[in-house]
Scaffold this active site. Sequence first.
Site, PDB file in Angstrom:
ATOM      1  CG  HIS A 139      -0.413   0.313   2.501  1.00 13.10           C
ATOM      2  ND1 HIS A 139      -0.078  -0.660   3.421  1.00 13.10           N
ATOM      3  CD2 HIS A 139      -0.114   1.488   3.100  1.00 13.10           C
ATOM      4  CE1 HIS A 139       0.392  -0.093   4.514  1.00 13.10           C
ATOM      5  NE2 HIS A 139       0.383   1.224   4.341  1.00 13.10           N
ATOM      6  CG  ASP A 143      -0.079  -3.943   2.686  1.00 12.02           C
ATOM      7  OD1 ASP A 143       0.226  -3.447   1.581  1.00 12.02           O
ATOM      8  OD2 ASP A 143      -0.335  -3.266   3.692  1.00 12.02           O
ATOM      9  CB  SER A 175       3.089   1.825   6.124  1.00 11.51           C
ATOM     10  OG  SER A 175       1.905   1.958   6.853  1.00 11.51           O
TER      11      SER A 175
END
Length: 521
Positions: free
Chosen positions: A146, A176, A255
Site C-alpha cells: 500500500h 500487503d 508502514s
Amino acid sequence: MRAYVHRSFAVAVVLAVLACSRDGQAATQAAPRAAASGAGLFREAAAQAPASSDAQVPTASLAPLIERLKPAVVNISTTTVMKHPRTGRGMPGMPRGPRGQQDPFQDFFERYFGQPSPEVPDELRGQSLGSGFLLNADGFILTNNHVVKDATDILVRLSDGREFKADVVGKDALTDVALIKLSNAPKDLPTVVLGDSDALRQGDFVLALGSPLGLRDTATLGIVSAKHRGGISPIGTGTYDDYIQTDAAINPGNSGGPLFNLRGEVVGINTAIVRPDVGQGIGFAVPVNLAKSLLPQLREKGKVTRGFMGVSVADLTPDLVQAFSLPGGTKGALVQNVVPRGPAAKGGVEAGDVVVAVNGKPVESAGQLTRAVALIPPGEKVSVTVLRKNDKKQLSFSVAQRPEEEGVAQGGEKEGEEGGAADKSPKLGVSLAPLTPDIARELGTQAKEGVVVADVVQGGPADRAGLRRGDLILEVNRQPVKKPEDVSAAVGKMKDGEMALLRVLRGDVAVFVAVPVGGRR
C-alpha cells in the site's frame, strides 16, 4: 515518585534483555548466511549460539543497536498521478466538459451547494510517505504494497541523506508486501538480516524503526503483544492475515518499516494500526517468514502465484467438535464444501472431513490451512491429514493455481446463485448473477433491472473499491446493464488501469463506485 519507579522498572527490564542483544549482535555480524530459498536476495540469521558465560555487562541503552540498524532503514516518498480513464484528464467520474456531461456528482452539488460540480485540473497528484529496509547491496528494498501500489514516482532517502529513485519489482496486495529496487544503486549500501518470526514469543521485546508522520529515523520499543492476528487487514483482504501485534508505537509513515528483535534481526514489516480514537498501543506487522516465502516470486515474476485446494473451510468450534463426536480439544479446519473435479476432490477429500495437518505441520484453523496451502507452488504434491468419523486418513494430491479472479473464500469457490448461472468479470474481481424475482425478494429491492454481485474476490479490484456481495449494478460507465453479459462486455472493452464507473444500488440508495480495471491505476 510513580514516574521514577516506572522508569527504574523499564531500565531494569532493558538491562535484563540487552545481554541477548549483545550476544546476538556478535552472532549476526559473524555468521549471517544467504537463505537458499532467497537465492542471494537477502541475508538470513544464523542459528544462535549459547550465550557466553563471560559476556560483557551491557549498558542501559539501545543506542548501539539502533546506530547499527538505522542505516539500512529508508524513507520512501511516492507520487501518484490520477487521470480520467476516458479522457485522460481529471479525477474518475469528474471529467471536464459541459455541465451534466458524464458527471455523477452533478445532482449532489446542486442539491447541497446550489452550484454545479467543480471542474478539476487535467492531473491530480497525490503524495504519501512510508518506510522500508534494504535487503542486499544490489538495492532491493522490502516495504508494504500500500506504500507503492499506485505510485508513478518513488523516491528513497537513506539515513545519511542520499536520495535515489526506485522502481517496483513485485507486489502482492493480499499480504500487503512489495519489493522495490533502487535505480543506480551505490556499492556501499548497508543491509539488514532477516530473522525467524516463528520463533517470536508473546512478551519478546521488539524495536520499530521508520518515519512516522514524516519524522525520519524514529525508533520505538515495545513487546510482542500477540501473534497470528487475523481479520483486521486495513486493505480488506483478510484471508491471508497472520499479523504480529505489538505495542511498539506505530503511526502513519511507519508502514513498510522493519520490526526488529533485540538481536537486530528483522522479524516483521510494520503495516497497520488501530485508529487512534479507538485504541492506542495496538500495531500490526507482517511476519518476516511470510515475506521471505514470497520474495523469490516477487523478484522473478513480479507477483505471487498461490496454491489452491478447491475447498470451502470453517473453523472447528467446540459445538462442531461435539456435533461430529470428535475428542474434546480437537483443532483443525472443517471442510464445508469440495469443488467438483478440483484438486481436493481428486485426492479424496470429502465434505465433513477435518483437516488437522498439511505436509506434517499441524493445522488449527481455517485461516491457517488457507495460508499453508497458498504457499505451496501450483503443481506440487501436498500431503493432507484429515479426520473422518474419528479415523485419521492421509491423502495426497497436486495443488492447482489459485483462481485470482473468481469468488474465492477461505480457500474455496462459491457456485452461482439459483435462478441463473453466475457470470464472472475477471477485470473487476466479481462473480455476477442475473436479477430474478426470487433474488429481488431476498435482497429486499423493488428494482426490476440490474446485475447482482454474487461474490467479491477478496483483495481484488472491486473489493478494494468497496463493492459488496448483494450490491445491484445498475450502470457501467453511465450505460444501463440488465444482465451479467452486459457488465462483462462493457468492462471487456476497457484497458487495464482505466477506471470503471459503476452505479450501484445498495439497499434503497444508489451510489457510484469507481473500480480500477485489472486492479491497477
